[in-house]
Design a protein around this motif. Structure first.
Motif, PDB file in Angstrom:
ATOM      1  N   GLN B  51     -53.764 -17.171  72.221  1.00 52.72           N
ATOM      2  CA  GLN B  51     -52.976 -15.933  72.164  1.00 52.72           C
ATOM      3  C   GLN B  51     -53.134 -15.204  73.479  1.00 52.72           C
ATOM      4  N   ASN B  58     -47.856 -13.044  66.796  1.00 55.48           N
ATOM      5  CA  ASN B  58     -49.075 -13.789  66.525  1.00 55.48           C
ATOM      6  C   ASN B  58     -48.828 -15.273  66.729  1.00 55.48           C
ATOM      7  N   SER B  65     -53.209 -19.884  62.281  1.00 59.56           N
ATOM      8  CA  SER B  65     -52.539 -18.726  62.862  1.00 59.56           C
ATOM      9  C   SER B  65     -53.597 -17.761  63.363  1.00 59.56           C
ATOM     10  N   ASN B  67     -54.387 -13.904  63.931  1.00 62.29           N
ATOM     11  CA  ASN B  67     -54.016 -12.538  63.572  1.00 62.29           C
ATOM     12  C   ASN B  67     -54.531 -11.611  64.671  1.00 62.29           C
ATOM     13  N   PHE B  68     -53.623 -11.285  65.599  1.00 64.09           N
ATOM     14  CA  PHE B  68     -53.975 -10.533  66.801  1.00 64.09           C
ATOM     15  C   PHE B  68     -53.678  -9.059  66.588  1.00 64.09           C
ATOM     16  N   GLN B  69     -54.738  -8.241  66.638  1.00 58.96           N
ATOM     17  CA  GLN B  69     -54.580  -6.791  66.533  1.00 58.96           C
ATOM     18  C   GLN B  69     -55.198  -6.186  67.792  1.00 58.96           C
TER      19      GLN B  69
END
Lengths: 114, 113
Positions: B51, B58, B65, B67-69
Motif C-alpha cells: 500500500q 485499500n 486486503s 485496511n489502510f487508515q
C-alpha cells in the motif's frame, strides 16, 4: 527463474573466525539489503546498497561489513564473529526505491557462533 | 522515530473464517510504502501486499486486503476465508524513504481445522 541466492544456508563457526555470507540476485535490481531475524524482534536491517559502490548502514551495522562491487552481488562479512551474531540472516533485493518496491528475499542463512 | 507495532504475538482463527492482523506505524515522512510479508514454517519470506501512502483505495491481492487508515496510522491485514496453509508468521513493514525497511515483531497465525 528470478531469485536471490544466499550461501551458506547453514553455518556453525567459532568466535573470531572471519566469515562471508554471499548473496546474488539475477533480476538486475539496483537495491539490495541485509537483515537479521531474531525471535521477538522481527527483521532488522544491517546494511543496504542503492547501487554499485553505494552502501549505507541500517539499524544494526555493528560487527558487519558489506561491499557492492557488482550489481548482482552483495556479500555480508563478519570480520570477527561473536555469539551475539548468532541469528537468521536474509538478503533481499528490490527493483523500485522510494518506498514502493517489494523485497525479494533469499532463503535465509542460519548462522551459529560458538 | 520510525516504528512498526504489531500487538498480537499470536492468533487463532477457524478455517474458512476471516482474520485481521493489526499493524500500526509511526513516521513523519509523507511518502512511504507499507507491506505485509508471510513467513511459513519453512522459513522463506513471501511478499503479500503493498500500500502506498498516497493510495486512496485499500490494496487487495486475492484473499488478502490491506485496511489502510492513514489518519490512525494503521495498516491492518485482512485474510478472508482462512486456509490451513495460512498458518505462518506475518510481518508488517514500512519503507519510509525507500532506503530502509522497518519490520514489526510479527504475528504468528494458527488456522484451526
Amino acid at each position: 527463474e528470478a531469485q536471490v541466492t544466499q550461501n551458506p544456508r547453514y553455518l556453525i563457526t567459532v568466535t573470531g573466525k572471519k566469515l562471508t555470507v554471499t548473496c546474488s540476485q539475477n533480476m538486475n535490481h539496483e537495491y539490495m539489503s541485509w537483515y537479521r531475524q531474531d525471535p521477538g524482534l522481527g527483521l532488522r536491517q544491517i546494511y543496504y546498497s542503492m547501487n554499485v559502490e553505494v552502501t549505507d548502514k541500517g539499524d544494526v551495522p555493528e560487527g558487519y561489513k558489506v561491499s557492492r562491487k557488482e550489481k548482482r552481488n552483495f556479500p555480508l562479512i563478519l570480520e570477527s564473529p561473536s555469539p551475539n551474531q548468532t541469528s537468521l540472516y536474509f538478503c533481499a533485493s528490490s527493483l523500485a526505491t522510494g518506498g514502493h518496491g517489494e523485497l525479494f528475499f533469499g532463503e535465509g542463512s542460519r548462522l551459529t557462533v560458538l | 522515530a520510525q516504528k512498526i507495532t504489531q500487538t498480537q504475538p499470536g492468533m487463532f482463527v477457524q478455517e474458512k473464517e476471516a482474520v485481521t492482523l493489526d499493524c500500526t506505524y509511526d513516521t513523519s515522512d509523507q511518502s512511504y510504502g507499507l507491506f505485509w510479508y508471510k513467513q511459513p514454517s519453512s522459513g522463506e519470506m513471501i511478499f503479500l501486499i503493498y500500500q502506498g501512502s498516497y493510495d486512496e483505495q485499500n490494496a487487495t491481492e486475492g484473499r488478502y486486503s490491506l485496511n489502510f487508515q492513514k489518519a490512525r496510522k494503521s495498516a491492518n491485514l485482512v485474510i478472508s476465508a482462512s486456509q490451513l496453509g495460512d498458518s505462518a508468521m506475518y510481518f508488517c513493514a514500512m519503507s519510509p524513504r525507500g532506503f530502509k525497511t522497518i519490520f514489526g515483531a510479527g504475528t504468528r497465525l494458527f488456522v484451526k481445522a
